[in-house]
Write a protein that holds these residues in place. Sequence first.
Motif, PDB file in Angstrom:
ATOM      1  N   THR A  26       0.833  -1.208   0.000  1.00 42.51           N
ATOM      2  CA  THR A  26       0.000   0.000   0.000  1.00 42.51           C
ATOM      3  C   THR A  26       0.858   1.244   0.000  1.00 42.51           C
ATOM      4  OG1 THR A  26      -1.739  -1.168   1.215  1.00 42.51           O
ATOM      5  CG2 THR A  26      -1.814   1.240   1.249  1.00 42.51           C
ATOM      6  N   PHE A  27       1.945   1.209   0.777  1.00 43.49           N
ATOM      7  CA  PHE A  27       2.859   2.355   0.824  1.00 43.49           C
ATOM      8  C   PHE A  27       3.466   2.615  -0.558  1.00 43.49           C
ATOM      9  CE2 PHE A  27       6.848   4.557   1.605  1.00 43.49           C
ATOM     10  CZ  PHE A  27       6.504   5.468   2.590  1.00 43.49           C
ATOM     11  N   GLY A  30       0.895   4.048  -2.840  1.00 39.45           N
ATOM     12  CA  GLY A  30       0.677   5.456  -2.506  1.00 39.45           C
ATOM     13  C   GLY A  30       1.761   6.348  -3.080  1.00 39.45           C
ATOM     14  N   LEU A  33       1.054   6.790  -6.706  1.00 40.06           N
ATOM     15  CA  LEU A  33      -0.092   7.686  -6.878  1.00 40.06           C
ATOM     16  C   LEU A  33       0.328   9.143  -6.743  1.00 40.06           C
ATOM     17  CD1 LEU A  33      -3.199   8.025  -7.159  1.00 40.06           C
ATOM     18  CD2 LEU A  33      -3.308   7.932  -4.661  1.00 40.06           C
ATOM     19  N   ILE A  34       1.181   9.415  -5.753  1.00 40.68           N
ATOM     20  CA  ILE A  34       1.671  10.788  -5.573  1.00 40.68           C
ATOM     21  C   ILE A  34       2.467  11.231  -6.790  1.00 40.68           C
ATOM     22  CG2 ILE A  34       3.274  12.220  -4.239  1.00 40.68           C
ATOM     23  CD1 ILE A  34       2.346  10.722  -1.738  1.00 40.68           C
ATOM     24  N   SER A  63      -0.850  11.421   4.584  1.00 41.07           N
ATOM     25  CA  SER A  63      -0.687  10.072   4.039  1.00 41.07           C
ATOM     26  C   SER A  63       0.109   9.197   5.004  1.00 41.07           C
ATOM     27  CB  SER A  63       0.016  10.130   2.685  1.00 41.07           C
ATOM     28  OG  SER A  63      -0.710  10.895   1.757  1.00 41.07           O
ATOM     29  N   PHE A  67      -1.023   5.897   7.072  1.00 43.98           N
ATOM     30  CA  PHE A  67      -0.297   4.630   6.924  1.00 43.98           C
ATOM     31  C   PHE A  67       0.015   4.020   8.289  1.00 43.98           C
ATOM     32  CE2 PHE A  67       3.848   2.447   6.766  1.00 43.98           C
ATOM     33  CZ  PHE A  67       3.538   1.418   5.884  1.00 43.98           C
ATOM     34  N   PRO A 132       7.079  11.123  -3.911  1.00 38.30           N
ATOM     35  CA  PRO A 132       6.837  11.929  -2.713  1.00 38.30           C
ATOM     36  C   PRO A 132       8.016  12.808  -2.313  1.00 38.30           C
ATOM     37  CG  PRO A 132       6.052   9.693  -2.389  1.00 38.30           C
ATOM     38  CD  PRO A 132       6.783   9.704  -3.691  1.00 38.30           C
TER      39      PRO A 132
END
Length: 265
Positions: A26-27, A30, A33-34, A63, A67, A132
């Motif tokens: 998931t991290f 993410g 996605l960023i 975020s 998490f 990120p």
Amino acid sequence: MGLEKMLTRKINYYWRVAATGFSFATFGAGGLLIAVVISPTVKLLKRQPEQQHQLAQKIIKHSFKGFVDMMKALGIMTYDVEGIEKLENSYGELVIANHPTLIDVVLLIGLMPQANCVVKQALWSNLFTRGPVQSAGYILNLGSEQFIQSCVSKLLQCNAASLVIFPEGTRTLKGRKLNDFQRGAANIALRAKVPIRPVSIRCTPSTLTKNEKWYHIPDRPFHIEIKVLDALNIDEILPQTEVNPKNVRQLNVWLYDFFDKELSK
């Protein structure tokens, strides 16, 4: 009853292995996605680079907090924070912490209102983290004079966010209390003349240390204890605060001893 307890522990262990894998997947998602969606959107919303960095930092803060709370809800970990109000009001400070686990920076940034951060080359170029860290304007640690100046400039900006740095440079080796401190943090502190905010981090049982795979999890959920200490002023530590190799070395030794004593309590 003994067999039932053993079975329950095994089920719990394999659940936490799966939940840990899910969390890191998931991290990574993410981070992508960023990079693919949020960073371009931030650039459309904010024209100035500094405004882009500030917005990206706020997105990353929420975020990261989400998490950590997800890992807690999944039963992987627990954590508590002593002195959180000191982090919530930390602006323009050099926040230095020891580095026992992989998620220390995630925890700290998730707790702070806004933060700049020093990152190593591996995170800067990693497919899942470069989005990120670059969109937030985090500072790449090249160990150069330009790197030091970039950190100082960030700290001295008007209404500056704090700067998070781990003097060990990497995660603590398994079985050790602290790695040796690199001198970058001391050098930055002497040049910027800003308050130093020490944060001690303990993880029990030890996990996610240097050279330890994510799936090498302990036999029970790990607990992270974060203690935010009072700010330190350099002129209260050193009799002279000129920027020179001797003072950098003395401040670095003092900071290492300070953390060593704190973690020995």
